[in-house]
Design a protein around this motif. Structure first.
Motif, mmCIF file in Angstrom:
data_model
loop_
_atom_site.group_PDB
_atom_site.id
_atom_site.type_symbol
_atom_site.label_atom_id
_atom_site.label_comp_id
_atom_site.label_asym_id
_atom_site.label_seq_id
_atom_site.Cartn_x
_atom_site.Cartn_y
_atom_site.Cartn_z
ATOM 1 N N GLN A 103 0.821 -1.202 0.000
ATOM 2 C CA GLN A 103 0.000 0.000 0.000
ATOM 3 C C GLN A 103 0.860 1.259 0.000
ATOM 4 O OE1 GLN A 103 -3.412 0.003 -0.395
ATOM 5 N NE2 GLN A 103 -2.913 2.145 -0.830
ATOM 6 N N HIS A 104 1.969 1.215 0.717
ATOM 7 C CA HIS A 104 2.865 2.376 0.761
ATOM 8 C C HIS A 104 3.426 2.699 -0.626
ATOM 9 C CE1 HIS A 104 2.876 3.389 4.959
ATOM 10 N NE2 HIS A 104 3.243 2.179 5.337
ATOM 11 N N VAL A 105 3.875 1.673 -1.360
ATOM 12 C CA VAL A 105 4.475 1.949 -2.673
ATOM 13 C C VAL A 105 3.424 2.299 -3.716
ATOM 14 C CG1 VAL A 105 6.516 0.536 -2.230
ATOM 15 C CG2 VAL A 105 4.524 -0.505 -3.342
ATOM 16 N N LEU A 106 2.162 1.998 -3.445
ATOM 17 C CA LEU A 106 1.091 2.459 -4.320
ATOM 18 C C LEU A 106 0.756 3.922 -4.050
ATOM 19 C CD1 LEU A 106 -1.372 -0.584 -4.312
ATOM 20 C CD2 LEU A 106 -0.082 0.286 -6.276
ATOM 21 N N PRO B 236 11.274 5.480 -3.986
ATOM 22 C CA PRO B 236 12.439 6.036 -3.282
ATOM 23 C C PRO B 236 12.069 6.737 -1.980
ATOM 24 C CG PRO B 236 12.574 6.525 -5.627
ATOM 25 C CD PRO B 236 11.195 5.987 -5.383
ATOM 26 N N ILE B 237 10.914 7.387 -1.953
ATOM 27 C CA ILE B 237 10.475 8.066 -0.733
ATOM 28 C C ILE B 237 10.161 7.042 0.352
ATOM 29 C CG2 ILE B 237 8.593 9.413 0.282
ATOM 30 C CD1 ILE B 237 8.515 11.086 -2.205
ATOM 31 N N ILE B 238 9.477 5.971 -0.034
ATOM 32 C CA ILE B 238 9.140 4.923 0.928
ATOM 33 C C ILE B 238 10.405 4.265 1.471
ATOM 34 C CG2 ILE B 238 8.003 2.692 1.213
ATOM 35 C CD1 ILE B 238 6.144 5.150 1.039
ATOM 36 N N ALA B 239 11.368 4.016 0.601
ATOM 37 C CA ALA B 239 12.617 3.391 1.037
ATOM 38 C C ALA B 239 13.307 4.243 2.094
ATOM 39 C CB ALA B 239 13.541 3.177 -0.163
ATOM 40 N N THR B 240 13.391 5.540 1.844
ATOM 41 C CA THR B 240 14.067 6.443 2.775
ATOM 42 C C THR B 240 13.298 6.580 4.082
ATOM 43 O OG1 THR B 240 15.003 7.701 0.931
ATOM 44 C CG2 THR B 240 14.953 8.785 3.074
ATOM 45 N N ALA B 241 11.986 6.695 3.987
ATOM 46 C CA ALA B 241 11.171 6.935 5.178
ATOM 47 C C ALA B 241 11.063 5.715 6.081
ATOM 48 C CB ALA B 241 9.772 7.387 4.764
ATOM 49 N N LEU B 242 11.002 4.522 5.487
ATOM 50 C CA LEU B 242 10.753 3.318 6.273
ATOM 51 C C LEU B 242 11.991 2.450 6.479
ATOM 52 C CD1 LEU B 242 7.266 2.189 4.900
ATOM 53 C CD2 LEU B 242 7.809 3.759 6.773
ATOM 54 N N GLY B 243 13.140 2.886 5.951
ATOM 55 C CA GLY B 243 14.361 2.126 6.174
ATOM 56 C C GLY B 243 14.510 0.912 5.287
ATOM 57 N N TYR B 244 13.865 0.921 4.117
ATOM 58 C CA TYR B 244 13.999 -0.166 3.151
ATOM 59 C C TYR B 244 15.095 0.165 2.144
ATOM 60 C CZ TYR B 244 9.803 -2.932 4.275
ATOM 61 O OH TYR B 244 8.883 -3.752 4.882
ATOM 62 N N HIS B 245 15.606 -0.857 1.473
ATOM 63 C CA HIS B 245 16.547 -0.633 0.383
ATOM 64 C C HIS B 245 15.751 -0.179 -0.837
ATOM 65 C CE1 HIS B 245 19.680 -1.240 -2.596
ATOM 66 N NE2 HIS B 245 20.547 -1.474 -1.618
ATOM 67 N N GLN B 246 16.286 0.781 -1.601
ATOM 68 C CA GLN B 246 15.559 1.307 -2.751
ATOM 69 C C GLN B 246 15.313 0.251 -3.822
ATOM 70 O OE1 GLN B 246 16.636 5.049 -4.425
ATOM 71 N NE2 GLN B 246 16.889 6.060 -2.447
ATOM 72 N N GLY C 56 2.119 -2.641 -9.542
ATOM 73 C CA GLY C 56 1.536 -1.848 -10.613
ATOM 74 C C GLY C 56 1.439 -0.386 -10.250
ATOM 75 N N THR C 57 2.487 0.143 -9.637
ATOM 76 C CA THR C 57 2.490 1.524 -9.176
ATOM 77 C C THR C 57 2.235 2.514 -10.306
ATOM 78 O OG1 THR C 57 3.825 3.228 -8.091
ATOM 79 C CG2 THR C 57 4.991 1.641 -9.464
ATOM 80 N N THR C 58 1.724 3.670 -9.935
ATOM 81 C CA THR C 58 1.494 4.751 -10.901
ATOM 82 C C THR C 58 2.610 5.785 -10.849
ATOM 83 O OG1 THR C 58 0.163 5.939 -9.257
ATOM 84 C CG2 THR C 58 -1.007 4.490 -10.792
ATOM 85 N N TRP C 59 3.743 5.428 -10.218
ATOM 86 C CA TRP C 59 4.867 6.358 -10.098
ATOM 87 C C TRP C 59 6.083 5.851 -10.873
ATOM 88 C CZ3 TRP C 59 3.780 10.701 -7.253
ATOM 89 C CH2 TRP C 59 2.716 10.623 -6.356
ATOM 90 N N PRO C 60 5.952 5.378 -12.106
ATOM 91 C CA PRO C 60 7.072 4.726 -12.783
ATOM 92 C C PRO C 60 8.227 5.644 -13.140
ATOM 93 C CG PRO C 60 5.277 5.076 -14.319
ATOM 94 C CD PRO C 60 4.755 5.461 -12.962
ATOM 95 N N ASN C 61 7.959 6.936 -13.323
ATOM 96 C CA ASN C 61 9.008 7.836 -13.799
ATOM 97 C C ASN C 61 9.578 8.726 -12.707
ATOM 98 O OD1 ASN C 61 8.674 6.953 -16.499
ATOM 99 N ND2 ASN C 61 6.845 8.253 -16.673
ATOM 100 N N TYR C 62 9.206 8.453 -11.460
ATOM 101 C CA TYR C 62 9.687 9.299 -10.373
ATOM 102 C C TYR C 62 11.160 9.035 -10.104
ATOM 103 C CZ TYR C 62 10.258 11.376 -5.771
ATOM 104 O OH TYR C 62 10.704 12.119 -4.708
ATOM 105 N N ALA C 63 11.905 10.098 -9.865
ATOM 106 C CA ALA C 63 13.309 9.987 -9.469
ATOM 107 C C ALA C 63 13.514 10.837 -8.234
ATOM 108 C CB ALA C 63 14.230 10.466 -10.593
ATOM 109 N N PRO C 64 14.439 10.454 -7.333
ATOM 110 C CA PRO C 64 14.696 11.258 -6.143
ATOM 111 C C PRO C 64 14.999 12.704 -6.521
ATOM 112 C CG PRO C 64 15.831 9.159 -5.993
ATOM 113 C CD PRO C 64 15.282 9.247 -7.393
ATOM 114 N N GLY C 65 14.390 13.621 -5.798
ATOM 115 C CA GLY C 65 14.602 15.030 -6.075
ATOM 116 C C GLY C 65 13.586 15.601 -7.040
#
Length: 231
Positions: A189-192, A197-207, A218-227
Motif C-alpha cells: 500500500q505504501h508503494v502504491l 524512493p520516498i518509501i525506502a528512505t522513510a521506512l528504512g527499506y533498500h531502494q 503496478g504503481t502509478t509512479w514509474p518515472n519518479y526519481a529522487p529530487g
C-alpha cells in the motif's frame, strides 16, 4: 550481505536487506550458514525473515485496514502486543527490526509523535501516537534491578537485551495478525501511495526492494526519481 573482511560487522539490517532482494531458493543455505556463524561466534545471532510464498501472500488492503483498526480498538489485549502489531501494520516493519527499536526512536514533536524508521522520522497518526506514548510508561520486563534503565522499546527478560523476535512474533500472532502477510500488505500500500524512493528512505527499506515491490504492485509512479518535485 557484508563482504568477507567485514562479516564480523554485519548487522540484522544487512540480513533483512539481503533477504528481500534474493530468491527464496538461496535462503536454506544462508539460514544454515547464519546459524553456523553464530554458533562459532564469528557473528552475533541473526534471524532470516520469513519469505513470501503463495500461502502467505499479501492480505487484501481492506482486511489489513480492518485488522489495524481492531488492534487499535481492543483495550483488552496486552499493550506491548498491540504496539508491535501497529508498527508492523502501519509501517511495514519486520519483527526482527522492531525488536531493535529503542525509546529514543519514539520522538515527541510538539503535539505530534514521530517514529524514527528512516530519514526523516515518520509521523504516528492517532490513535497510534497515543498508544505509543502510553506504552512508553508501561514497558514490560523492567522490574529487575539490571533492567530498569533499559532503553529498548521492547525489553527482553535478559538484562540489557531486547525481546527476541520469535517471542514478539508469537505475541502478534496471538492478536490474529499474520506478520508476514500483514507486512507485505502494508508495504504494498505504501508503494502504491508514494514513490518507491520516498518509501525506502522513510521506512528504512533498500531502494532496490521498494522499486521491485512498486513494479509488482503496478504503481502509478514509474518515472519518479529522487529530487523530482513535479509529481
Amino acid at each position: 550481505m557484508a563482504q568477507a573482511g567485514m562479516f564480523a560487522d554485519c548487522t540484522q539490517a544487512d540480513v533483512d536487506a539481503w533477504s528481500v532482494e534474493h530468491a527464496n531458493s538461496n535462503r536454506i543455505n544462508v539460514r544454515a550458514f547464519l546459524h553456523w556463524s553464530a554458533r562459532t561466534r564469528l557473528t552475533r545471532r541473526f534471524e532470516l525473515p520469513a519469505a513470501l510464498s503463495p500461502g502467505n501472500a499479501p492480505m487484501p488492503d481492506r482486511q489489513c485496514t480492518a485488522l489495524l483498526g481492531q488492534v487499535l480498538a481492543d483495550h483488552t489485549t496486552p499493550l506491548r502486543s498491540r504496539v508491535a502489531a501497529v508498527i508492523l501494520l502501519l509501517y511495514a516493519q519486520p519483527l526482527s527490526r522492531i525488536t531493535q527499536f529503542t525509546i529514543d526512536d519514539v520522538v515527541r514533536d510538539g503535539d505530534g509523535v514521530l517514529l524514527r524508521l528512516g530519514d526523516p522520522p515518520s509521523p504516528a497518526p492517532e490513535p497510534g501516537a497515543t498508544l505509543l506514548l502510553e506504552y512508553l510508561g508501561q514497558r514490560t520486563n523492567m522490574a529487575t534491578a539490571t533492567n530498569r534503565e533499559s532503553r529498548w522499546l521492547f525489553p527482553g527478560r535478559r538484562a540489557g537485551q531486547p525481546l527476541r523476535s520469535d517471542t514478539l512474533s508469537a505475541l502478534v500472532h496471538a492478536l490474529g495478525v499474520p506478520a508476514t502477510a500483514g507486512r507485505a500488505a502494508a508495504i504494498r500500500q505504501h508503494v502504491l501511495d508514494l514513490p518507491a524512493p520516498i518509501i525506502a528512505t522513510a521506512l528504512g527499506y533498500h531502494q532496490v526492494t521498494t522499486a521491485r515491490l512498486a513494479t509488482e504492485a503496478g504503481t502509478t509512479w514509474p518515472n519518479y526519481a529522487p529530487g523530482d518535485r513535479s509529481k
